[in-house]
Design a protein around this motif. Sequence first.
Motif, PDB file in Angstrom:
ATOM      1  N   ALA A 207       0.831  -1.206   0.000  1.00  0.00           N
ATOM      2  CA  ALA A 207       0.000   0.000   0.000  1.00  0.00           C
ATOM      3  C   ALA A 207       0.868   1.259   0.000  1.00  0.00           C
ATOM      4  O   ALA A 207       0.604   2.218  -0.747  1.00  0.00           O
ATOM      5  CB  ALA A 207      -0.928  -0.013   1.225  1.00  0.00           C
ATOM      6  N   GLU A 208       1.912   1.251   0.842  1.00  0.00           N
ATOM      7  CA  GLU A 208       2.817   2.409   0.862  1.00  0.00           C
ATOM      8  C   GLU A 208       3.517   2.584  -0.479  1.00  0.00           C
ATOM      9  O   GLU A 208       3.662   3.702  -0.982  1.00  0.00           O
ATOM     10  CB  GLU A 208       3.844   2.220   1.974  1.00  0.00           C
ATOM     11  CG  GLU A 208       4.771   3.415   2.152  1.00  0.00           C
ATOM     12  CD  GLU A 208       5.748   3.208   3.304  1.00  0.00           C
ATOM     13  OE1 GLU A 208       6.563   4.104   3.549  1.00  0.00           O
ATOM     14  OE2 GLU A 208       5.661   2.142   3.957  1.00  0.00           O
ATOM     15  N   LEU A 209       3.929   1.446  -1.070  1.00  0.00           N
ATOM     16  CA  LEU A 209       4.588   1.518  -2.381  1.00  0.00           C
ATOM     17  C   LEU A 209       3.636   2.043  -3.458  1.00  0.00           C
ATOM     18  O   LEU A 209       4.034   2.848  -4.319  1.00  0.00           O
ATOM     19  CB  LEU A 209       5.102   0.131  -2.769  1.00  0.00           C
ATOM     20  CG  LEU A 209       5.862   0.032  -4.094  1.00  0.00           C
ATOM     21  CD1 LEU A 209       7.098   0.912  -4.058  1.00  0.00           C
ATOM     22  CD2 LEU A 209       6.248  -1.419  -4.367  1.00  0.00           C
ATOM     23  N   ARG A 210       2.357   1.610  -3.396  1.00  0.00           N
ATOM     24  CA  ARG A 210       1.380   2.122  -4.356  1.00  0.00           C
ATOM     25  C   ARG A 210       1.184   3.633  -4.190  1.00  0.00           C
ATOM     26  O   ARG A 210       1.076   4.372  -5.185  1.00  0.00           O
ATOM     27  CB  ARG A 210       0.057   1.386  -4.193  1.00  0.00           C
ATOM     28  CG  ARG A 210       0.045  -0.022  -4.758  1.00  0.00           C
ATOM     29  CD  ARG A 210      -1.370  -0.539  -4.880  1.00  0.00           C
ATOM     30  NE  ARG A 210      -2.039  -0.615  -3.591  1.00  0.00           N
ATOM     31  CZ  ARG A 210      -1.991  -1.687  -2.800  1.00  0.00           C
ATOM     32  NH1 ARG A 210      -1.325  -2.759  -3.170  1.00  0.00           N
ATOM     33  NH2 ARG A 210      -2.635  -1.682  -1.648  1.00  0.00           N
ATOM     34  N   GLN A 211       1.125   4.080  -2.931  1.00  0.00           N
ATOM     35  CA  GLN A 211       0.974   5.516  -2.699  1.00  0.00           C
ATOM     36  C   GLN A 211       2.169   6.289  -3.239  1.00  0.00           C
ATOM     37  O   GLN A 211       2.016   7.336  -3.896  1.00  0.00           O
ATOM     38  CB  GLN A 211       0.795   5.785  -1.209  1.00  0.00           C
ATOM     39  CG  GLN A 211      -0.521   5.253  -0.631  1.00  0.00           C
ATOM     40  CD  GLN A 211      -0.641   5.494   0.856  1.00  0.00           C
ATOM     41  OE1 GLN A 211       0.291   6.036   1.469  1.00  0.00           O
ATOM     42  NE2 GLN A 211      -1.767   5.108   1.439  1.00  0.00           N
ATOM     43  N   LEU A 212       3.381   5.749  -2.972  1.00  0.00           N
ATOM     44  CA  LEU A 212       4.583   6.421  -3.473  1.00  0.00           C
ATOM     45  C   LEU A 212       4.599   6.447  -5.000  1.00  0.00           C
ATOM     46  O   LEU A 212       4.944   7.461  -5.622  1.00  0.00           O
ATOM     47  CB  LEU A 212       5.829   5.710  -2.935  1.00  0.00           C
ATOM     48  CG  LEU A 212       6.072   5.832  -1.424  1.00  0.00           C
ATOM     49  CD1 LEU A 212       7.280   5.005  -1.020  1.00  0.00           C
ATOM     50  CD2 LEU A 212       6.273   7.293  -1.020  1.00  0.00           C
ATOM     51  N   GLN A 213       4.232   5.318  -5.598  1.00  0.00           N
ATOM     52  CA  GLN A 213       4.200   5.258  -7.058  1.00  0.00           C
ATOM     53  C   GLN A 213       3.159   6.219  -7.625  1.00  0.00           C
ATOM     54  O   GLN A 213       3.401   6.874  -8.651  1.00  0.00           O
ATOM     55  CB  GLN A 213       3.918   3.835  -7.515  1.00  0.00           C
ATOM     56  CG  GLN A 213       5.063   2.860  -7.266  1.00  0.00           C
ATOM     57  CD  GLN A 213       4.721   1.451  -7.685  1.00  0.00           C
ATOM     58  OE1 GLN A 213       3.575   1.173  -8.023  1.00  0.00           O
ATOM     59  NE2 GLN A 213       5.703   0.571  -7.665  1.00  0.00           N
TER      60      GLN A 213
END
Length: 334
Positions: A207-213
């Motif tokens: 989820a954090e990676l999706r937000q960063l992306q």
Amino acid sequence: MGRASAVNAADPSRLDRVMNVKQRLIGVDVEALNAQVEEKKQRKAAEQAIEQHHAEATSSHIGMMTMNQLDAASLRKTWDREVHDFRTTCQGKSTTREWDLNRPDAKRQELPARLGDDDPRCGPASLQKFAGEDLTVGERTAAQMEQCKAWWDEQTAAKKQQKQQEQEEKFELGATIRGLDSLQCSLMSVEAAARAELARQITAANAELRQLQAAKRDAERQQELQAKLAELEAAKADPWLNEDPQQAASAMSPARVRKDHWKGMSAAQREAIAQEQLGQAQAAEDFRRKQAAAAAEVLRRQVEEKAARDAQIKETYANKVSDSYFQQFGTSHR
């Protein structure tokens, strides 16, 4: 050219994207693919860690069960050896119930011809009193019976002790199995908790990676939009890119142009040519329309003439007998 070079110098990656024909035409998102590859590697590493933990727990269980099997096999071997020793030592042929019927020295164990000097079986003529006679055979037989009874009691006690030992071993084995089951259940619970925690961490990381992306894509999209707007503004303001015809104006005469700066005709000239071409097209269309009308009129007259000619031919060559044909009969005498 100066503004375009400034835009390319401010964003070198955009110049790389523009020069990369495959990425410009197909639209491959290399960073997204790299992120997917990295995410797949992390997921594979997590799965390998779980499998390694499971393999270690399984190996530990197998080792414990193997040790228990070896201990049980050792106890069984010891018990078999003791049973064999006991049977060899205390359960020989001489201790069986049918030994008196099958013993080879049965005759030597029978009662003597007389039991003493006062044996009523022996009369005056029995001749059973000899020197060296054994008169303690009864006592010896009683002693043998006592010895046999002691052996039987010892065997009974040994069997009872062996049975009790077997029950204790079964109880210990059941306790060991229950302990293994409890240990396996606890390990499974720990493993399930570890799996759940790992899944939760992976979900949070994803989820954090999706937000960063998403934030990165938004920033790149906004930056690219600003770069495009800047490029469009530069292109709109650049007379060289717009091919302004005023650049070809000659300083010597307004009617002359510079061939090395010629950028085409002006909008008014192009409009005049377009109007002239439109007038020519309209005239050609009118001419074609008049020709089509004339051809249609000629065709109409030809159709009418042909219809009249066909009617006349049909009337002339119909071979129809009229009344004048019958009226000519009897009008002459030849």
